[in-house]
Scaffold this active site. Structure first.
Site, PDB file in Angstrom:
ATOM      1  N   LEU A 251      40.984 -12.948  28.722  1.00 46.90           N
ATOM      2  CA  LEU A 251      42.170 -12.109  28.865  1.00 46.90           C
ATOM      3  C   LEU A 251      43.005 -12.100  27.590  1.00 46.90           C
ATOM      4  CD1 LEU A 251      43.647 -12.831  32.410  1.00 46.90           C
ATOM      5  CD2 LEU A 251      42.142 -10.975  31.701  1.00 46.90           C
ATOM      6  N   CYS A 252      43.760 -11.051  27.420  1.00 53.16           N
ATOM      7  CA  CYS A 252      44.686 -10.960  26.281  1.00 53.16           C
ATOM      8  C   CYS A 252      45.979 -11.695  26.617  1.00 53.16           C
ATOM      9  CB  CYS A 252      44.971  -9.498  25.949  1.00 53.16           C
ATOM     10  SG  CYS A 252      43.505  -8.579  25.455  1.00 53.16           S
ATOM     11  N   GLU A 253      45.853 -12.922  27.027  1.00 53.68           N
ATOM     12  CA  GLU A 253      46.976 -13.788  27.356  1.00 53.68           C
ATOM     13  C   GLU A 253      46.597 -15.211  26.936  1.00 53.68           C
ATOM     14  OE1 GLU A 253      49.879 -12.898  28.484  1.00 53.68           O
ATOM     15  OE2 GLU A 253      49.407 -10.805  28.999  1.00 53.68           O
TER      16      GLU A 253
END
Length: 416
Positions: free
Chosen positions: A343-345
């Site tokens: 994820l882009c987290e």
């Protein structure tokens, strides 16, 4: 430094499974689930009317629900679709406890249609329920919130006073009187005061509060208390060195309080209910994922094909889940890794600064204790698709009990 928790599935079995079910997937152990359910029933067998109502929200899968139903469990539902899950499986009537809050009218309509025992979260819901379904059921339950702090052994475990659930003590008395005037004949008391407790004292301490309240309610209103629902809250040891609650000791602790408070008050016919999810399923599920990348920068990263969309708890509130590298259970844990998803987290990490055996691309990792609040909390951020659920059957076979989502599923609700 070596493994202290071992998975219920071997590397060899995983290698067989991935030929049919691509990683990542959640895997459940039918044998473990059944054996645990039998222990729970044995622990409370002293109470003739005892029943565990499995918290459907923990693992809302029909195959899991049917296994537990076969072991004598009912279902604890908290939403319209959870009620629909029961309806589609022929689970009705006294097999369902319906406990919800801020409840939409249609939820109460279906709960009443199915004959579920309705647990009212607020005193204002009495009139709302009557207006919605046209009557007050003869059997009804009210949820209690004592306020303040809930403490055991001088340790604050939770803060009911900050919780949105339940009625105050004066409201409980008022609610019972109103409900009796409207035709209710049998009453229940429900409360949930702490989450994921691993002490053996939680249920007995909660039972003492609720049993005393039951006696007061009965003596002051004349209401017949048919059952007391201790709800959930009994937890599991996510860490290898954590204390595993002794369900037999817990059941015995509740029995002693029952004999101390209810029996002398002439209330020895009160049935005891529980609504466990995590304790019933948590240890009997795992997330199987594959190492697809290694990254060497300021830290050592292991990138896997699962992400927080498959298991939210570590990203959401830093929850610990033990990680085993399949086939390396006895290898030294001498490499320090962060295990990450795609994820882009930056919080998309299953483990941070975790000592593990050396991990190679292609290795399978088993993330423990995902049987409850694992797949159920999945989501589609970044367009990620929710994974499959697979049952490792008692006879050694395996069964797909929920297929993985596809891009077609993701786009199905859109209106181009």
């Amino acid at each position: 430094m070596t493994e202290a928790k071992r998975p219920f599935v071997t590397k060899e079995r995983i290698e067989e499974l991935v030929k049919k079910y691509p990683t990542p997937f959640h895997l459940y152990d039918e044998r473990g689930i059944r054996e645990n359910a039998r222990r729970v029933n044995e622990a409370f067998a002293w109470n003739g009317g005892y029943r565990e109502f499995f918290a459907v929200k923990a693992t809302p899968n029909p195959a899991i629900m049917q296994i537990l139903r076969e072991e004598g469990c009912g279902m604890d539902c908290s939403s319209l679709t959870e009620l629909m899950l029961c309806e589609r499986q022929g689970i009705t009537g006294g097999e369902i406890m319906f406990s919800s809050n801020d409840t939409p009218a249609e939820d109460f309509v279906l709960a009443a249609k199915l004959g579920a025992t309705i647990n009212l979260d607020d005193i204002t819901h009495i009139n709302f329920l009557e207006k919605t379904i046209g009557y007050i059921p003869e059997t009804i339950c009210c949820r209690f919130n004592p306020g303040g702090y809930f403490e055991i052994q001088n340790t604050i475990m939770d803060s009911p006073g900050d919780a949105k659930y339940g009625m105050t003590k004066p409201q409980m008395f008022q609610a019972y009187r109103i409900l009796m005037e409207k035709g209710a004949k049998e009453f229940g008391i429900h409360a949930f005061l702490a989450s994921n407790t691993t002490t053996d004292d939680y249920y007995p301490a909660l039972a003492m509060q609720l049993f005393r309240l039951a006696v007061e309610l009965h003596e002051e209103t004349g209401a017949h208390i048919g059952f007391i629902n201790l709800s959930g809250g009994v937890g599991i040891p996510y860490r290898p060195d954590g204390h595993k609650p002794d369900i037999m000791a817990i059941g015995e602790g509740v029995r002693k309080v029952y004999e101390q408070i209810l029996v002398p008050a002439g209330m020895g016919d009160v049935r005891i209910f529980t609504e466990m999810g995590r304790y019933m399923l948590g240890p009997y599920g795992c997330l199987v994922t594959k190492c697809i990348h290694q990254k060497h920068i300021h830290k050592e990263y292991i990138g896997v094909d699962a992400c927080a969309c498959n298991l939210m708890r570590p990203a959401m509130y830093g929850a610990y889940h033990h990680v085993t590298v399949a086939g390396k259970e006895d290898a030294p844990c001498d490499h320090l890794y962060d295990v990450t998803g795609g994820l882009c987290e930056n919080n998309d990490k299953f483990a941070t600064d975790r000592w593990l055996p050396a991990i190679n691309v292609g290795d399978y990792l088993v993330i423990h204790d995902t049987g409850a609040h694992g797949h159920a909390m999945g989501y589609n951020y970044n367009g990620k698709l929710r994974s499959a659920e697979v049952l490792l059957c008692e006879d050694g076979s395996d069964r797909l009990i929920r297929r993985a989502e596809t891009p077609d599923d993701y786009f199905a609700t859109l209106n181009f």
